[in-house]
Design a protein around this motif. Sequence first.
Motif, PDB file in Angstrom:
ATOM      1  N   TYR A 125       0.833  -1.417   0.110  1.00  0.00           N
ATOM      2  CA  TYR A 125       0.030  -0.059  -0.175  1.00  0.00           C
ATOM      3  C   TYR A 125       0.984   1.114  -0.194  1.00  0.00           C
ATOM      4  O   TYR A 125       0.143   2.608   0.128  1.00  0.00           O
ATOM      5  N   ARG A 126       2.249   1.293  -0.169  1.00  0.00           N
ATOM      6  CA  ARG A 126       2.646   2.485  -0.161  1.00  0.00           C
ATOM      7  C   ARG A 126       3.103   3.199  -1.519  1.00  0.00           C
ATOM      8  O   ARG A 126       2.901   2.498  -2.571  1.00  0.00           O
ATOM      9  N   TRP A 127       2.989   4.274  -1.423  1.00  0.00           N
ATOM     10  CA  TRP A 127       2.652   5.115  -2.428  1.00  0.00           C
ATOM     11  C   TRP A 127       3.992   6.113  -2.609  1.00  0.00           C
ATOM     12  O   TRP A 127       4.380   7.054  -1.809  1.00  0.00           O
TER      13      TRP A 127
ATOM     14  N   SER B 102      -5.343  23.475  19.598  1.00  0.00           N
ATOM     15  CA  SER B 102      -4.472  22.431  18.910  1.00  0.00           C
ATOM     16  C   SER B 102      -4.975  21.157  18.885  1.00  0.00           C
ATOM     17  O   SER B 102      -4.878  20.405  17.865  1.00  0.00           O
ATOM     18  N   LEU B 103      -6.022  20.732  19.539  1.00  0.00           N
ATOM     19  CA  LEU B 103      -6.879  19.644  19.477  1.00  0.00           C
ATOM     20  C   LEU B 103      -7.621  19.571  17.930  1.00  0.00           C
ATOM     21  O   LEU B 103      -7.700  18.693  17.072  1.00  0.00           O
ATOM     22  N   LEU B 104      -8.158  20.795  17.821  1.00  0.00           N
ATOM     23  CA  LEU B 104      -8.853  21.089  16.532  1.00  0.00           C
ATOM     24  C   LEU B 104      -7.922  21.138  15.286  1.00  0.00           C
ATOM     25  O   LEU B 104      -8.551  20.626  14.296  1.00  0.00           O
ATOM     26  N   GLN B 105      -6.886  21.632  15.501  1.00  0.00           N
ATOM     27  CA  GLN B 105      -5.753  21.443  14.552  1.00  0.00           C
ATOM     28  C   GLN B 105      -5.567  20.066  14.038  1.00  0.00           C
ATOM     29  O   GLN B 105      -5.523  19.763  12.959  1.00  0.00           O
ATOM     30  N   GLY B 106      -5.323  19.263  15.088  1.00  0.00           N
ATOM     31  CA  GLY B 106      -5.068  17.818  14.940  1.00  0.00           C
ATOM     32  C   GLY B 106      -6.174  17.064  14.387  1.00  0.00           C
ATOM     33  O   GLY B 106      -6.075  16.245  13.339  1.00  0.00           O
ATOM     34  N   ILE B 107      -7.333  17.566  14.881  1.00  0.00           N
ATOM     35  CA  ILE B 107      -8.740  16.946  14.145  1.00  0.00           C
ATOM     36  C   ILE B 107      -8.790  17.053  12.708  1.00  0.00           C
ATOM     37  O   ILE B 107      -9.048  16.354  11.609  1.00  0.00           O
ATOM     38  N   THR B 108      -8.469  18.315  12.233  1.00  0.00           N
ATOM     39  CA  THR B 108      -8.562  19.001  10.894  1.00  0.00           C
ATOM     40  C   THR B 108      -7.537  17.977   9.963  1.00  0.00           C
ATOM     41  O   THR B 108      -7.298  17.765   8.818  1.00  0.00           O
ATOM     42  N   ASP B 109      -5.993  18.018  10.658  1.00  0.00           N
ATOM     43  CA  ASP B 109      -5.070  17.237   9.989  1.00  0.00           C
ATOM     44  C   ASP B 109      -5.597  15.984   9.541  1.00  0.00           C
ATOM     45  O   ASP B 109      -5.241  15.234   8.292  1.00  0.00           O
ATOM     46  N   SER B 110      -6.028  15.169  10.645  1.00  0.00           N
ATOM     47  CA  SER B 110      -6.616  13.958  10.327  1.00  0.00           C
ATOM     48  C   SER B 110      -7.488  13.936   9.383  1.00  0.00           C
ATOM     49  O   SER B 110      -7.657  12.817   8.389  1.00  0.00           O
ATOM     50  N   MET B 111      -8.587  14.835   9.195  1.00  0.00           N
ATOM     51  CA  MET B 111      -9.596  14.991   8.299  1.00  0.00           C
ATOM     52  C   MET B 111      -8.851  14.828   6.986  1.00  0.00           C
ATOM     53  O   MET B 111      -9.150  14.354   5.804  1.00  0.00           O
ATOM     54  N   LEU B 112      -7.876  15.843   6.903  1.00  0.00           N
ATOM     55  CA  LEU B 112      -7.154  16.025   5.629  1.00  0.00           C
ATOM     56  C   LEU B 112      -6.352  14.732   5.169  1.00  0.00           C
ATOM     57  O   LEU B 112      -6.428  14.258   3.958  1.00  0.00           O
ATOM     58  N   LEU B 113      -5.782  14.097   6.055  1.00  0.00           N
ATOM     59  CA  LEU B 113      -5.093  12.685   5.961  1.00  0.00           C
ATOM     60  C   LEU B 113      -6.093  11.650   5.503  1.00  0.00           C
ATOM     61  O   LEU B 113      -5.820  10.926   4.436  1.00  0.00           O
ATOM     62  N   CYS B 114      -7.354  11.775   5.584  1.00  0.00           N
ATOM     63  CA  CYS B 114      -8.319  10.800   5.384  1.00  0.00           C
ATOM     64  C   CYS B 114      -8.707  11.222   3.913  1.00  0.00           C
ATOM     65  O   CYS B 114      -9.081  10.325   3.064  1.00  0.00           O
ATOM     66  N   ARG B 115      -8.888  12.512   3.586  1.00  0.00           N
ATOM     67  CA  ARG B 115      -9.379  12.928   2.259  1.00  0.00           C
ATOM     68  C   ARG B 115      -8.293  12.752   1.465  1.00  0.00           C
ATOM     69  O   ARG B 115      -8.467  11.979   0.086  1.00  0.00           O
ATOM     70  N   TYR B 116      -6.984  12.998   1.621  1.00  0.00           N
ATOM     71  CA  TYR B 116      -5.922  12.405   0.909  1.00  0.00           C
ATOM     72  C   TYR B 116      -5.745  10.990   0.521  1.00  0.00           C
ATOM     73  O   TYR B 116      -5.525  10.244  -0.530  1.00  0.00           O
ATOM     74  N   PRO B 124      -5.221   1.404  -5.606  1.00  0.00           N
ATOM     75  CA  PRO B 124      -4.522   0.048  -5.055  1.00  0.00           C
ATOM     76  C   PRO B 124      -3.624   0.440  -3.818  1.00  0.00           C
ATOM     77  O   PRO B 124      -3.420  -0.424  -3.117  1.00  0.00           O
ATOM     78  N   TYR B 125      -3.237   1.649  -3.655  1.00  0.00           N
ATOM     79  CA  TYR B 125      -2.315   1.938  -2.439  1.00  0.00           C
ATOM     80  C   TYR B 125      -2.984   2.417  -1.071  1.00  0.00           C
ATOM     81  O   TYR B 125      -2.342   3.021  -0.244  1.00  0.00           O
ATOM     82  N   ARG B 126      -4.345   2.291  -1.218  1.00  0.00           N
ATOM     83  CA  ARG B 126      -5.023   2.965   0.057  1.00  0.00           C
ATOM     84  C   ARG B 126      -5.215   1.729   1.070  1.00  0.00           C
ATOM     85  O   ARG B 126      -5.142   0.582   0.908  1.00  0.00           O
ATOM     86  N   TYR B 131      -6.830   5.038   7.178  1.00  0.00           N
ATOM     87  CA  TYR B 131      -8.030   5.742   7.195  1.00  0.00           C
ATOM     88  C   TYR B 131      -8.813   5.727   8.508  1.00  0.00           C
ATOM     89  O   TYR B 131      -9.305   6.824   8.911  1.00  0.00           O
ATOM     90  N   ASP B 132      -9.235   4.538   9.008  1.00  0.00           N
ATOM     91  CA  ASP B 132     -10.017   4.268  10.083  1.00  0.00           C
ATOM     92  C   ASP B 132      -9.250   4.824  11.220  1.00  0.00           C
ATOM     93  O   ASP B 132      -9.958   5.528  12.232  1.00  0.00           O
ATOM     94  N   ASP B 133      -8.142   4.830  11.500  1.00  0.00           N
ATOM     95  CA  ASP B 133      -7.336   5.320  12.509  1.00  0.00           C
ATOM     96  C   ASP B 133      -7.465   6.865  12.844  1.00  0.00           C
ATOM     97  O   ASP B 133      -7.866   7.380  13.742  1.00  0.00           O
TER      98      ASP B 133
END
Lengths: 206, 206
Positions: A125-127, B102-116, B124-126, B131-133
Amino acid sequence: MVMKLSFSPLSPFARKVRIAAIELGLIDQIELVPAQVVPGTANDAYVKQINPLKKLPALTLDSGEVIVDSFVIAEYLDELGGGGRLIPASGPAKWRVRSEHSLLQGITDSMLLCRYESAVRPEPYRWHAWYDDHWARVWAGWQRFEQHGDTLTRPLDLAQIALVCSLGYADLRFADCGWRKAFPKLDAFHDKMMQRPSVAATVPPT
Amino acid sequence: MVMKLSFSPLSPFARKVRIAAIELGLIDQIELVPAQVVPGTANDAYVKQINPLKKLPALTLDSGEVIVDSFVIAEYLDELGGGGRLIPASGPAKWRVRSEHSLLQGITDSMLLCRYESAVRPEPYRWHAWYDDHWARVWAGWQRFEQHGDTLTRPLDLAQIALVCSLGYADLRFADCGWRKAFPKLDAFHDKMMQRPSVAATVPPT
């Protein structure tokens, strides 16, 4: 007062706070509490009691209140230590150190994303484009500090501490990346910082 | 003085700064300059001239100095606007708002990671566990704000602005996630915040 710092000896963000606490003369008031946070692995107790983001470090006060993240903790400790000692309280330096610190936070975040991509994520899964993109941010970030000498030579501040922690994390996880050759000024800066007991005592164990 | 804010109308971090600038009465002094940053796609001009981390937002001052990240920019604007208006300058609220932000910054960072993970990374690399984490962090973070009512009811501050931006980003990118049903207090808070022209005017276009 006793504060509890949730940390790992491998975390560059927790190391920054530990160095700051030593430099501010506050480390004896802080109990270090190990915690393990890995993407893809649950740690429900930590998430429920300390930090829903499952990130390190976190500072738990006597009152039970929890402070995150590493910058806010460092700012809190700086104020406990008198204020304006590692984070300038006024003038252009106020914004320069904060902005540089944010750059270094981003550099270190990108290094962690590279680490997760290459060592935690299952191989199929590495990109590569993701890894390369984040590593390019790390490199461009360090290059900025190599070229802007003021950060490397002023009296100690939190941006410098963040910089040495990013370089130490490179030594731990990306030992062959060649940052010393590419950035001779950062190399000299790292050597100079390592003469401080706070920096030498917190090098991550290999 | 004219400042330039590198932004995208879709960025939750840039939206936070725009809301803060409107609330502080400073938006007329800020020129909004669109920039595009996508992981895996180069933007050399932006990296060289503005932010080596290829992140938004960034504030370029008259002097040419660049300030990152969104928190530091908001703090800078708050000081320009008199100080202590959106980010408390002293007392327990000083650390509560910073830590919550800072908590909200981290929440939003995690949302962006999910989006990416779900929309930028090739299929194939997902890795579902990644995502779940990160989505679990988002959920646990919101839950904390649902259960700690003080954030939702105090006078306007930067943590509240960050919270409404995280919810707005959910509406944009994770429209079916069901946050309104799961967190009725956040839903009411979002409705209340949307009555502010600053919040309504900056909703990301779909």
